[in-house]
Design an enzyme around this catalytic site. Structure first.
Site, PDB file in Angstrom:
ATOM      1  CG  HIS A 152      -8.651  -2.818  -2.243  1.00  0.00           C
ATOM      2  ND1 HIS A 152      -9.502  -2.081  -3.165  1.00  0.00           N
ATOM      3  CD2 HIS A 152      -8.613  -1.987  -1.185  1.00  0.00           C
ATOM      4  CE1 HIS A 152     -10.024  -0.826  -2.413  1.00  0.00           C
ATOM      5  NE2 HIS A 152      -9.202  -1.084  -1.113  1.00  0.00           N
ATOM      6  CG  HIS A 161      -6.854  -2.925   2.996  1.00  0.00           C
ATOM      7  ND1 HIS A 161      -5.930  -1.807   2.795  1.00  0.00           N
ATOM      8  CD2 HIS A 161      -8.068  -2.678   2.456  1.00  0.00           C
ATOM      9  CE1 HIS A 161      -6.881  -0.615   2.144  1.00  0.00           C
ATOM     10  NE2 HIS A 161      -7.850  -1.167   2.166  1.00  0.00           N
ATOM     11  CG  ASN A 209     -12.057  -0.479   3.996  1.00  0.00           C
ATOM     12  OD1 ASN A 209     -12.411  -1.002   5.147  1.00  0.00           O
ATOM     13  ND2 ASN A 209     -10.989   0.131   3.817  1.00  0.00           N
ATOM     14  CG  ASP A 240      -2.083   1.008   1.131  1.00  0.00           C
ATOM     15  OD1 ASP A 240      -3.251   0.539   0.839  1.00  0.00           O
ATOM     16  OD2 ASP A 240      -1.865   2.106   1.166  1.00  0.00           O
ATOM     17  CB  ILE A 241       0.808   4.228  -2.104  1.00  0.00           C
ATOM     18  CG1 ILE A 241       1.851   5.283  -2.614  1.00  0.00           C
ATOM     19  CG2 ILE A 241      -0.416   5.067  -1.725  1.00  0.00           C
ATOM     20  CD1 ILE A 241       1.376   5.781  -4.041  1.00  0.00           C
ATOM     21  CB  VAL A 296      -9.302   2.209  -4.428  1.00  0.00           C
ATOM     22  CG1 VAL A 296      -9.151   1.751  -6.198  1.00  0.00           C
ATOM     23  CG2 VAL A 296      -8.223   3.401  -4.394  1.00  0.00           C
TER      24      VAL A 296
HETATM   25  P1  AMP Z   1      -9.748   1.406   0.430  1.00  0.00           P
HETATM   26  O1  AMP Z   1      -9.981   2.540   1.451  1.00  0.00           O
HETATM   27  O2  AMP Z   1     -10.042   0.395   1.098  1.00  0.00           O
HETATM   28  O3  AMP Z   1     -10.302   1.905  -0.963  1.00  0.00           O
HETATM   29  O4  AMP Z   1      -8.304   1.457   0.175  1.00  0.00           O
HETATM   30  C1  AMP Z   1      -7.490   1.911  -0.898  1.00  0.00           C
HETATM   31  C2  AMP Z   1      -5.942   2.029  -0.536  1.00  0.00           C
HETATM   32  O5  AMP Z   1      -5.404   1.948  -1.747  1.00  0.00           O
HETATM   33  C3  AMP Z   1      -5.560   2.903   0.377  1.00  0.00           C
HETATM   34  O6  AMP Z   1      -4.679   2.219   1.353  1.00  0.00           O
HETATM   35  C4  AMP Z   1      -4.436   3.737  -0.620  1.00  0.00           C
HETATM   36  O7  AMP Z   1      -3.474   3.978   0.257  1.00  0.00           O
HETATM   37  C5  AMP Z   1      -4.090   2.583  -1.404  1.00  0.00           C
HETATM   38  N1  AMP Z   1      -3.577   3.066  -2.882  1.00  0.00           N
HETATM   39  C6  AMP Z   1      -4.099   3.950  -3.610  1.00  0.00           C
HETATM   40  N2  AMP Z   1      -3.446   4.160  -4.702  1.00  0.00           N
HETATM   41  C7  AMP Z   1      -2.410   3.298  -4.604  1.00  0.00           C
HETATM   42  C8  AMP Z   1      -1.344   3.255  -5.417  1.00  0.00           C
HETATM   43  N3  AMP Z   1      -0.974   3.609  -6.552  1.00  0.00           N
HETATM   44  N4  AMP Z   1      -0.495   2.256  -5.157  1.00  0.00           N
HETATM   45  C9  AMP Z   1      -0.695   1.368  -3.963  1.00  0.00           C
HETATM   46  N5  AMP Z   1      -1.618   1.662  -2.976  1.00  0.00           N
HETATM   47  C10 AMP Z   1      -2.587   2.480  -3.416  1.00  0.00           C
END
Ligand code: AMP
Ligand code: ZN
Length: 135
Positions: free
Chosen positions: A101, A103, A88, A31-32, A97
């Site tokens: 996915h 986590h 989520n 995760d970024i 996003v």
């Molecule tokens: P969610 O709130 O469950 O949709 O989580 C989305 C996750 O995606 C967050 O923890 C972000 O930090 C992560 N994220 C968004 N863009 C990227 C990216 N380009 N590379 C890695 N992680 C990302």
């Protein structure tokens, strides 16, 4: 695949990432914005917004994603200490996003309560009856 979806772009290699794991169905990457020493995202390559979009045909991939979470947890040395796998879903579920996915989070003690509000917890910190999620 969705043209504008960031995780589809990552799956298509249009946005560079260092894969932790990749096969025909799944991609995993760090995760970024990690919330813990281990914070890996496990992403089905097929575009599904969230679990609401998952059908019967997706069951093998979803199961594989959970098994992969355990495998990566082992590789990162947190299998024994413990970890959390979180999906989520939707706005109130905290999804940002819109591509399904998982986590994988661990490497430090995680707050109890699945991120629920303090009011949802009993004084001992466990779930009040009726607030249990899926157990
Ligand atoms: P969610 O709130 O469950 O949709 O989580 C989305 C996750 O995606 C967050 O923890 C972000 O930090 C992560 N994220 C968004 N863009 C990227 C990216 N380009 N590379 C890695 N992680 C990302
Ligand atoms: Zn997508």
């Amino acid at each position: 695949m969705s043209d504008e979806c960031i995780f589809c772009k990552i799956a298509r290699k249009e946005v560079p990432t260092e894969p932790v794991y990749e096969d025909h169905d799944l991609l995993a990457f760090d995760d970024i914005h990690p919330v813990a020493p281990v914070h890996v995202l496990i992403v089905p390559k097929e575009h599904m917004v969230n679990l609401n979009d998952a059908g019967k045909n997706d069951v093998p991939v979803l199961g594989k994603a959970l098994r992969l979470a355990a495998k990566i947890a082992d590789e990162r040395g947190i299998a024994e200490s413990g970890y959390r796998v979180v999906v989520n879903n939707g706005e109130q579920g905290g999804q940002v996003v819109p591509h399904l996915h998982f986590h994988l989070v661990g490497g430090r003690p995680l707050t109890p309560g699945l991120g629920l509000r303090r009011e949802d917890l009993s004084p001992g910190g466990s779930f009040l009856t009726g607030c249990r999620i899926g157990v």
